[in-house]
Enzyme design. Structure first.
Site, mmCIF file in Angstrom:
data_model
loop_
_atom_site.group_PDB
_atom_site.id
_atom_site.type_symbol
_atom_site.label_atom_id
_atom_site.label_comp_id
_atom_site.label_asym_id
_atom_site.label_seq_id
_atom_site.Cartn_x
_atom_site.Cartn_y
_atom_site.Cartn_z
ATOM 1 N N TYR A 121 -7.658 18.013 -11.706
ATOM 2 C CA TYR A 121 -7.084 17.088 -11.871
ATOM 3 C C TYR A 121 -5.633 17.182 -12.012
ATOM 4 O O TYR A 121 -4.921 15.786 -10.984
ATOM 5 C CB TYR A 121 -7.097 16.830 -13.730
ATOM 6 C CG TYR A 121 -6.396 15.526 -13.774
ATOM 7 C CD1 TYR A 121 -7.672 14.575 -13.610
ATOM 8 C CD2 TYR A 121 -5.632 15.059 -14.077
ATOM 9 C CE1 TYR A 121 -7.633 12.908 -13.687
ATOM 10 C CE2 TYR A 121 -5.242 13.855 -14.610
ATOM 11 C CZ TYR A 121 -5.994 12.663 -14.168
ATOM 12 O OH TYR A 121 -5.454 11.672 -13.919
ATOM 13 N N LYS B 78 -6.793 4.590 9.177
ATOM 14 C CA LYS B 78 -6.286 4.587 10.885
ATOM 15 C C LYS B 78 -5.737 6.119 11.657
ATOM 16 O O LYS B 78 -6.188 6.321 11.956
ATOM 17 C CB LYS B 78 -4.803 3.762 10.929
ATOM 18 C CG LYS B 78 -5.095 2.581 10.931
ATOM 19 C CD LYS B 78 -5.549 1.601 9.114
ATOM 20 C CE LYS B 78 -5.911 0.396 8.775
ATOM 21 N NZ LYS B 78 -5.294 -0.203 7.790
ATOM 22 N N ASP C 1 6.350 0.864 8.219
ATOM 23 C CA ASP C 1 4.268 1.062 7.825
ATOM 24 C C ASP C 1 3.760 1.805 9.179
ATOM 25 O O ASP C 1 4.185 1.446 10.286
ATOM 26 C CB ASP C 1 4.032 -0.473 8.081
ATOM 27 C CG ASP C 1 2.440 -0.658 7.862
ATOM 28 O OD1 ASP C 1 1.681 0.577 8.017
ATOM 29 O OD2 ASP C 1 1.903 -1.901 7.839
ATOM 30 N N PHE D 195 1.853 -7.972 8.260
ATOM 31 C CA PHE D 195 0.832 -7.721 7.763
ATOM 32 C C PHE D 195 0.402 -8.068 6.246
ATOM 33 O O PHE D 195 0.424 -7.822 5.730
ATOM 34 C CB PHE D 195 0.428 -6.277 8.150
ATOM 35 C CG PHE D 195 -1.140 -5.227 8.030
ATOM 36 C CD1 PHE D 195 -1.646 -5.904 9.148
ATOM 37 C CD2 PHE D 195 -1.296 -5.271 6.698
ATOM 38 C CE1 PHE D 195 -4.098 -5.467 9.095
ATOM 39 C CE2 PHE D 195 -2.440 -4.694 6.363
ATOM 40 C CZ PHE D 195 -3.399 -5.065 7.772
ATOM 41 N N THR D 196 -0.951 -8.634 6.376
ATOM 42 C CA THR D 196 -1.596 -8.743 5.659
ATOM 43 C C THR D 196 -1.671 -8.220 3.933
ATOM 44 O O THR D 196 -0.561 -9.517 3.144
ATOM 45 C CB THR D 196 -3.675 -9.437 5.363
ATOM 46 O OG1 THR D 196 -3.974 -8.132 5.597
ATOM 47 C CG2 THR D 196 -3.134 -10.293 6.635
ATOM 48 N N PHE E 101 -8.950 -14.431 3.732
ATOM 49 C CA PHE E 101 -10.773 -14.146 5.694
ATOM 50 C C PHE E 101 -11.164 -13.510 5.035
ATOM 51 O O PHE E 101 -12.326 -13.090 5.731
ATOM 52 C CB PHE E 101 -9.661 -13.519 6.408
ATOM 53 C CG PHE E 101 -9.174 -12.353 5.798
ATOM 54 C CD1 PHE E 101 -7.819 -12.349 5.683
ATOM 55 C CD2 PHE E 101 -9.163 -10.903 6.554
ATOM 56 C CE1 PHE E 101 -6.943 -11.334 5.813
ATOM 57 C CE2 PHE E 101 -9.028 -9.809 6.122
ATOM 58 C CZ PHE E 101 -6.894 -10.430 5.308
ATOM 59 N N ARG F 48 -7.492 -13.086 13.688
ATOM 60 C CA ARG F 48 -6.577 -13.012 13.202
ATOM 61 C C ARG F 48 -6.276 -13.970 13.963
ATOM 62 O O ARG F 48 -5.769 -14.511 14.802
ATOM 63 C CB ARG F 48 -6.293 -11.735 14.174
ATOM 64 C CG ARG F 48 -6.347 -10.407 13.057
ATOM 65 C CD ARG F 48 -5.421 -10.278 11.341
ATOM 66 N NE ARG F 48 -6.075 -9.253 10.797
ATOM 67 C CZ ARG F 48 -6.647 -9.411 9.463
ATOM 68 N NH1 ARG F 48 -6.465 -10.337 8.916
ATOM 69 N NH2 ARG F 48 -6.681 -7.922 8.927
HETATM 70 C C1 LIG Z 1 -4.782 -1.116 6.921
HETATM 71 C C2 LIG Z 1 -3.160 -1.835 7.618
HETATM 72 C C3 LIG Z 1 -2.520 -1.578 6.019
HETATM 73 C C4 LIG Z 1 -3.378 -1.393 4.572
HETATM 74 O O1 LIG Z 1 -3.944 -0.503 4.899
HETATM 75 P P1 LIG Z 1 -4.907 -0.460 3.294
HETATM 76 O O2 LIG Z 1 -6.014 1.451 4.091
HETATM 77 O O3 LIG Z 1 -6.495 -1.211 4.909
HETATM 78 O O4 LIG Z 1 -5.081 -0.043 2.020
HETATM 79 C C5 LIG Z 1 -1.284 -2.216 5.922
HETATM 80 N N1 LIG Z 1 -0.720 -2.021 7.345
HETATM 81 C C6 LIG Z 1 -1.623 -2.052 8.900
HETATM 82 C C7 LIG Z 1 -0.260 -2.993 9.315
HETATM 83 C C8 LIG Z 1 -2.516 -1.965 8.622
HETATM 84 O O5 LIG Z 1 -3.231 -2.270 9.443
#
Ligand SMILES: *Cc1c(COP(=O)(O)O)cnc(C)c1O
Length: 459
Positions: free
Chosen positions: A74, A260, A217, A126-127, A451, A384
């Site tokens: 933990y 990613k 980011d 970004f969303t 979306f 998009r």
């Molecule tokens: C995917 C993504 C995020 C968010 O990450 P999650 O792991 O999906 O929560 C933030 N910024 C960018 C540019 C992304 O492509």
């Protein structure tokens, strides 16, 4: 470096997953049942899945071996220390807080670094990032260069920040009213466009003058580093690792979606150098994610992320990754299919405005193009454009982004060049019958991040 050279896969396959192609009749029924939203299709009904590159990575034998070495304590898991050391070495930040994925890190950063009413300038939005900023009282301001909004303009480093826009914002609002600069490497919604090292350095110099923090980011930072090596003067002989390190030397911290560039299926983290911010982040991570030494992840997930991050900075891996995307894009460009140029790092973006020139933006051309591509081929992509952009908080009107695109996102280490050919042929065929793509209207519209779950019918 030869940009038209497509390297063979720098790996061999040890385990395979069978995929199945269904019939057009089946797909006609399935896409209608899914409300013309490709997010609502079942994975089993998809032949080639280019919905996203998020969490769809193929892990290596070493990562799978790492999964078996999970320390599921933990608190104080050894995998956390491995992840921490790896991130410190590669990114150079002092503190790291693991989170279940990127948005977990965005949630925490937005809460600790934004005061209500402050501005958060960024290179396009970004969303989920913008959602968390706005939810915490921040006002997002787009300071990307104007050229990024022009889909057909082929210039390098189209993700750059426009320094005069940043300067103007500081002059107008005052440095104390700027929470931080959010700099994405690469810019997803601009088409996976990279930011140059020069631009990062200049952003740092400008913000230093005013004591403004810069958070990256970092989601696709390794892809960004590849473009710098390939296209920026004096970086050709530098290693990807050194380039990544230099990039982050111009930041105060970052949010990372491990799904990613860390080559895993789940995970993320938040980094910073400031001890006070780190303490604030630790207080929140226990509320939203878990102990600061696991942040919503199993020990094995942190191990796989640490190993994946190291694999991602291998030149052979990242060269193949970016070139495979470029291969698909070039096949489409050769026959005049409108896509965002230059070709970015993780995806090909079909320009739905030009592809569906018979539809207005209010008829949701990109949403419809994605649905029709599935119908024709079993290839899943995503919208998009106007649907992803959502509505204005003040007026309730649809945001109308200049870019109205369909994203064909390539998972890492998953598909072959031959499968890219299948996708290219499907898009080319649909383009020849593009006047059959119909407009759509909402039948269900969720309030947030619409979306993901919205439903449509044909007009
Ligand atoms: C995917 C993504 C995020 C968010 O990450 P999650 O792991 O999906 O929560 C933030 N910024 C960018 C540019 C992304 O492509």
């Amino acid at each position: 470096m030869n940009t038209d050279y497509y390297p063979a896969e720098p790996y061999r396959i040890k385990s395979v997953e069978t995929i199945r192609m269904n019939t057009r009749e089946e797909r006609e029924k399935l896409i209608k049942e899914a409300g013309y939203n490709t997010f609502l299709l079942n994975s089993e009904d998809v032949y080639i899945d280019l919905l996203t590159d998020s969490g769809t990575n193929a892990m290596s034998d070493r990562q799978w071996a790492g999964m078996m070495m999970g320390d599921e304590a933990y608190a104080g898991s050894r995998n956390f220390f491995h992840l921490k050391e790896t991130v410190q070495e590669i990114f150079g930040f002092k503190y790291i807080v693991p989170t279940h994925q990127g948005r977990g890190a965005e949630n925490i950063l937005s809460q600790i670094a934004i005061k209500p009413g402050q501005y958060v300038p960024g290179n396009m939005y970004f969303t989920t990032t913008r959602y968390h900023q706005e939810r915490n009282g921040g006002n997002f301001v787009d300071i990307i260069i104007d050229q990024a909004h022009d889909a057909s303009l082929d210039i390098p480093f189209k993700g750059n920040i426009d320094l005069s826009k940043l300067q103007r914002l500081i002059d107008e609002k005052g440095a104390e009213n700027i929470a931080y600069v959010c700099l994405a490497v690469t810019v997803n919604l601009a088409g996976g466009q990279p930011v140059s090292m020069k631009n990062m350095r200049e952003v740092r110099e400008l913000t230093n003058k005013y004591g403004i923090k810069v958070f990256y980011d970092a989601t696709r930072c390794v892809e960004n580093a590849y473009f710098i090596k390939e296209q920026e003067e004096s970086y050709a002989d530098k290693s990807i690792k050194d380039i990544v390190y230099e990039m982050f030397s111009y930041a105060d911290g970052c949010t990372m979606s491990g799904k990613k560039d860390c080559l895993v299926n789940i995970g993320g983290f938040l980094c910073m150098n400031d001890e006070h911010l780190y303490n604030d982040a630790k207080e929140l991570v226990v509320v939203y994610e878990g102990m600061p030494s696991y942040g919503g992840l199993a020990g094995r997930d942190m191990e796989a992320m640490a190993i994946g991050l190291r694999e991602s900075i291998q030149f052979e891996y990242i060269e193949h990754r970016v070139k495979q995307v470029r291969y698909l894009g070039n096949r489409l460009l050769e026959v005049g299919i409108p896509i965002i140029e230059p070709i970015g790092g993780h995806a090909i973006f079909l320009d739905a405005r030009r592809f569906c020139s018979h539809l207005t933006q209010e008829q949701f051309p990109a949403q419809s193009l994605a649905a029709t591509l599935y119908l024709y081929s079993g290839v899943r992509s995503m919208e998009r454009g106007i649907i992803s952009a959502g509505r204005s908080k003040e007026t309730g009107e649809n945001h109308k982004p200049k870019l109205e695109t369909v994203r064909l996102t390539i998972p890492r280490r998953v598909y072959s060049y031959r499968q890219m050919d299948y996708v290219a042929n499907a898009v080319i065929h649909l383009y020849s019958e593009r006047d059959r793509i119909k407009g759509l209207k909402f039948v269900y519209e969720p309030k947030q991040l619409r979306f993901f779950t919205a439903r449509f019918e044909e007009i």
